[in-house]
Write a protein that holds these residues in place. Structure first.
Motif, PDB file in Angstrom:
ATOM      1  N   TYR A 130      -6.144   9.774 -10.876  1.00 20.00           N
ATOM      2  CA  TYR A 130      -5.219   8.888 -11.577  1.00 20.00           C
ATOM      3  C   TYR A 130      -4.966   7.620 -10.766  1.00 20.00           C
ATOM      4  CZ  TYR A 130      -4.166  11.581 -15.734  1.00 20.00           C
ATOM      5  OH  TYR A 130      -4.275  12.197 -16.958  1.00 20.00           O
ATOM      6  N   GLU A 131      -4.968   7.735  -9.447  1.00 16.96           N
ATOM      7  CA  GLU A 131      -4.842   6.530  -8.629  1.00 16.96           C
ATOM      8  C   GLU A 131      -6.056   5.634  -8.809  1.00 16.96           C
ATOM      9  OE1 GLU A 131      -5.015   5.688  -3.960  1.00 16.96           O
ATOM     10  OE2 GLU A 131      -3.068   6.490  -4.616  1.00 16.96           O
ATOM     11  N   ASP A 132      -7.247   6.236  -8.850  1.00 19.41           N
ATOM     12  CA  ASP A 132      -8.456   5.447  -9.074  1.00 19.41           C
ATOM     13  C   ASP A 132      -8.326   4.618 -10.353  1.00 19.41           C
ATOM     14  OD1 ASP A 132      -9.602   6.663  -6.846  1.00 19.41           O
ATOM     15  OD2 ASP A 132     -10.803   8.081  -8.020  1.00 19.41           O
ATOM     16  N   LEU A 133      -7.868   5.263 -11.407  1.00 25.05           N
ATOM     17  CA  LEU A 133      -7.738   4.564 -12.685  1.00 25.05           C
ATOM     18  C   LEU A 133      -6.635   3.512 -12.614  1.00 25.05           C
ATOM     19  CD1 LEU A 133      -8.451   4.111 -15.627  1.00 25.05           C
ATOM     20  CD2 LEU A 133      -7.000   6.072 -16.232  1.00 25.05           C
ATOM     21  N   ALA A 134      -5.513   3.863 -11.988  1.00 24.00           N
ATOM     22  CA  ALA A 134      -4.412   2.910 -11.877  1.00 24.00           C
ATOM     23  C   ALA A 134      -4.855   1.641 -11.154  1.00 24.00           C
ATOM     24  CB  ALA A 134      -3.235   3.556 -11.153  1.00 24.00           C
ATOM     25  N   VAL A 135      -5.572   1.810 -10.054  1.00 22.75           N
ATOM     26  CA  VAL A 135      -6.051   0.652  -9.300  1.00 22.75           C
ATOM     27  C   VAL A 135      -7.029  -0.159 -10.138  1.00 22.75           C
ATOM     28  CG1 VAL A 135      -7.404  -0.053  -7.289  1.00 22.75           C
ATOM     29  CG2 VAL A 135      -5.633   1.689  -7.051  1.00 22.75           C
ATOM     30  N   ALA A 136      -7.910   0.522 -10.854  1.00 23.74           N
ATOM     31  CA  ALA A 136      -8.857  -0.171 -11.715  1.00 23.74           C
ATOM     32  C   ALA A 136      -8.154  -0.981 -12.789  1.00 23.74           C
ATOM     33  CB  ALA A 136      -9.812   0.837 -12.359  1.00 23.74           C
ATOM     34  N   LEU A 137      -6.959  -0.535 -13.168  1.00 21.83           N
ATOM     35  CA  LEU A 137      -6.184  -1.240 -14.189  1.00 21.83           C
ATOM     36  C   LEU A 137      -5.221  -2.264 -13.586  1.00 21.83           C
ATOM     37  CD1 LEU A 137      -5.417   1.776 -16.547  1.00 21.83           C
ATOM     38  CD2 LEU A 137      -6.919  -0.169 -17.042  1.00 21.83           C
ATOM     39  N   GLY A 138      -5.348  -2.521 -12.296  1.00 20.41           N
ATOM     40  CA  GLY A 138      -4.529  -3.532 -11.655  1.00 20.41           C
ATOM     41  C   GLY A 138      -3.305  -2.994 -10.951  1.00 20.41           C
ATOM     42  N   GLY A 139      -3.172  -1.683 -10.865  1.00 17.25           N
ATOM     43  CA  GLY A 139      -2.020  -1.082 -10.207  1.00 17.25           C
ATOM     44  C   GLY A 139      -2.083  -1.218  -8.694  1.00 17.25           C
ATOM     45  N   ASP A 140      -0.942  -0.996  -8.067  1.00 17.54           N
ATOM     46  CA  ASP A 140      -0.810  -1.160  -6.619  1.00 17.54           C
ATOM     47  C   ASP A 140      -0.676   0.199  -5.944  1.00 17.54           C
ATOM     48  OD1 ASP A 140      -0.295  -1.920  -4.036  1.00 17.54           O
ATOM     49  OD2 ASP A 140       1.500  -3.099  -4.494  1.00 17.54           O
ATOM     50  N   ALA A 141      -1.732   0.608  -5.232  1.00 16.05           N
ATOM     51  CA  ALA A 141      -1.706   1.889  -4.526  1.00 16.05           C
ATOM     52  C   ALA A 141      -1.166   1.755  -3.112  1.00 16.05           C
ATOM     53  CB  ALA A 141      -3.115   2.481  -4.483  1.00 16.05           C
ATOM     54  N   LYS A 142      -0.805   0.537  -2.712  1.00 13.07           N
ATOM     55  CA  LYS A 142      -0.300   0.309  -1.357  1.00 13.07           C
ATOM     56  C   LYS A 142       1.138  -0.184  -1.366  1.00 13.07           C
ATOM     57  CE  LYS A 142      -4.906  -0.655   0.496  1.00 13.07           C
ATOM     58  NZ  LYS A 142      -5.781  -1.616   1.213  1.00 13.07           N
ATOM     59  N   SER A 143       1.809  -0.045  -2.487  1.00 16.21           N
ATOM     60  CA  SER A 143       3.206  -0.457  -2.560  1.00 16.21           C
ATOM     61  C   SER A 143       4.049   0.415  -1.644  1.00 16.21           C
ATOM     62  CB  SER A 143       3.720  -0.343  -3.997  1.00 16.21           C
ATOM     63  OG  SER A 143       3.816   1.024  -4.377  1.00 16.21           O
ATOM     64  N   ALA A 144       5.240  -0.047  -1.330  1.00 13.88           N
ATOM     65  CA  ALA A 144       6.129   0.733  -0.480  1.00 13.88           C
ATOM     66  C   ALA A 144       6.481   2.059  -1.135  1.00 13.88           C
ATOM     67  CB  ALA A 144       7.405  -0.070  -0.188  1.00 13.88           C
ATOM     68  N   THR A 145       6.642   2.026  -2.451  1.00 11.61           N
ATOM     69  CA  THR A 145       6.997   3.251  -3.180  1.00 11.61           C
ATOM     70  C   THR A 145       5.898   4.298  -3.077  1.00 11.61           C
ATOM     71  OG1 THR A 145       8.397   2.052  -4.747  1.00 11.61           O
ATOM     72  CG2 THR A 145       7.548   4.193  -5.452  1.00 11.61           C
ATOM     73  N   ILE A 146       4.665   3.898  -3.333  1.00  9.51           N
ATOM     74  CA  ILE A 146       3.535   4.831  -3.288  1.00  9.51           C
ATOM     75  C   ILE A 146       3.262   5.274  -1.855  1.00  9.51           C
ATOM     76  CG2 ILE A 146       1.059   5.080  -3.669  1.00  9.51           C
ATOM     77  CD1 ILE A 146       2.659   5.203  -6.242  1.00  9.51           C
ATOM     78  N   THR A 147       3.328   4.344  -0.918  1.00 13.35           N
ATOM     79  CA  THR A 147       3.076   4.684   0.483  1.00 13.35           C
ATOM     80  C   THR A 147       4.052   5.733   0.990  1.00 13.35           C
ATOM     81  OG1 THR A 147       2.154   2.487   0.920  1.00 13.35           O
ATOM     82  CG2 THR A 147       2.919   3.761   2.821  1.00 13.35           C
ATOM     83  N   LYS A 148       5.324   5.530   0.699  1.00 11.84           N
ATOM     84  CA  LYS A 148       6.333   6.495   1.110  1.00 11.84           C
ATOM     85  C   LYS A 148       6.121   7.838   0.414  1.00 11.84           C
ATOM     86  CE  LYS A 148      11.312   7.372   1.425  1.00 11.84           C
ATOM     87  NZ  LYS A 148      11.182   8.753   0.863  1.00 11.84           N
ATOM     88  N   ALA A 149       5.795   7.794  -0.888  1.00  6.92           N
ATOM     89  CA  ALA A 149       5.603   9.029  -1.640  1.00  6.92           C
ATOM     90  C   ALA A 149       4.431   9.841  -1.095  1.00  6.92           C
ATOM     91  CB  ALA A 149       5.396   8.718  -3.116  1.00  6.92           C
ATOM     92  N   LYS A 150       3.365   9.154  -0.690  1.00  8.51           N
ATOM     93  CA  LYS A 150       2.219   9.859  -0.106  1.00  8.51           C
ATOM     94  C   LYS A 150       2.618  10.540   1.205  1.00  8.51           C
ATOM     95  CE  LYS A 150      -1.597   7.157  -2.043  1.00  8.51           C
ATOM     96  NZ  LYS A 150      -2.767   6.304  -1.721  1.00  8.51           N
TER      97      LYS A 150
END
Length: 341
Positions: free
Chosen positions: A177-197
């Motif tokens: 789902y991250e792969d698809l999100a990034v392909a759609l312009g999403g941010d996988a390095k945001s503070a929210t995602i980084t902290k959640a990981k």
């Protein structure tokens, strides 16, 4: 390597909806080959290879995405906000369904709020350029909600990207789902995602340690209706298969069907367990309703109040998944291991 990046039967639709509560056997397709997309820009050709190994192509990056509820939730926290959502979003009393996560239901159009509720009129009016849903079997048509003629009609309007969700461990599904999100312009390095990981990783480590500290703890996972108790088969559930990878001794149901073994309430004691995880969805019996069933009430784990909530509904990004594991850590830490021999 983080668990999110590399760790390594009954459908939600069929369960308690289909005849007898047991869906037809489902198997998972192999994982896809990942995403290919134009880098950050939305202009230019866009492609993504889904978990059916089908390449979805568009003249430019899709911006009007319609998604199944849990898929929309997985994408949402990356900043990919679908314009339309189908599948369960609100309960009968107006509350958000668990599987819709952090999606703002006031900012998207509901295409339908149930398995058999999909408005083609609303769907077409949204002018979608991509549809995202989960893959439930080996056939390209094994999709959440978009079955048979409906899937054909939807595909004629916009291409479908399908990601495998079952018989695949939790981190793998989240990564796709991250792969698809990034392909759609999403941010996988945001503070929210980084902290959640980081939270997901820490919770996973904590759960592994908690399990190790409770040798012999035997865990049963069940759902229910007024006629039957359904014993989970962990390998078909992303979260349960991951818990097993972390060392949890999960009792596995038997029988020919995928996902669950169906037991009559007279058979409720077939699998002894120290701890029982109970389906907490509105579709399943409540704790109060279960307590009125004599064979349930006599189970050793029930008598010892060794019960905890569990839901089959997926949380397929780290923002949604980390709190689930954190709660499971506390459940295991507080569990007794002496309920059954």
């Amino acid at each position: 390597m983080s668990v999110f990046q590399g760790a390594a039967g009954l459908s939600r639709r069929g369960f308690l909806v289909g005849a007898g509560g047991v869906a037809a056997a489902l198997a998972l397709a192999a994982c896809g080959n990942g995403a290919q997309s134009t880098p950050a820009a939305s202009g230019g050709p866009w492609t993504f290879t889904d978990d059916r190994n089908q390449k979805v192509s568009r003249d430019q990056r899709p911006s009007r995405v319609v998604a199944y509820a849990s898929s929309a939730a997985a994408l949402w926290d990356y900043g990919v906000h679908p314009v339309g959502v189908f599948g369960p979003q609100k309960t009968a009393d107006g509350k958000k369904e668990v599987q819709v996560g952090n999606v703002d239901l006031n900012s998207e159009t509901s295409i339908g709020n149930a398995w058999d509720d999909f408005s083609m009129e609303k769907f077409v009016a949204l002018k979608p350029d991509l549809v995202v849903t989960g893959l439930t079997g080996t056939k390209p048509t094994d999709l959440w909600v978009l079955k048979d003629d409906l899937g054909t009609k939807v595909q004629a309007i916009a291409p479908i990207a399908a990601l495998s969700e079952y018989k695949v461990t939790w981190p793998k599904v989240m990564q796709r789902y991250e792969d698809l999100a990034v392909a759609l312009g999403g941010d996988a390095k945001s503070a929210t995602i980084t902290k959640a990981k980081a939270d997901f990783q820490q919770a996973s480590d904590d759960l592994k340690a908690a399990i190790k500290a409770k040798p012999g703890l035997k865990v049963l996972v069940v759902s229910s209706d007024k006629d039957n108790m359904y014993v989970c088969k962990p390998e078909f559930f992303a979260d349960l298969s991951y818990y097993r990878d972390l060392g949890m001794d999960l009792v596995a149901g038997g029988g020919p069907d995928d996902y669950f073994e169906t037991l009559s309430w007279e058979q409720a004691g077939k699998y002894p367990a120290d701890l029982i995880l109970v389906d907490s969805r509105t579709f399943a019996l409540s704790r109060q309703q279960l307590a009125a069933i004599p064979t349930w009430a006599q189970l050793p784990a029930v008598k010892a109040n060794q019960l905890a909530d569990w839901s089959t509904e997926p949380r397929f990004n780290p923002v949604l998944a980390a709190p689930v594991i954190q709660k499971m850590v506390e459940v295991v830490r507080n569990a007794r291991t002496d309920i059954v021999a």
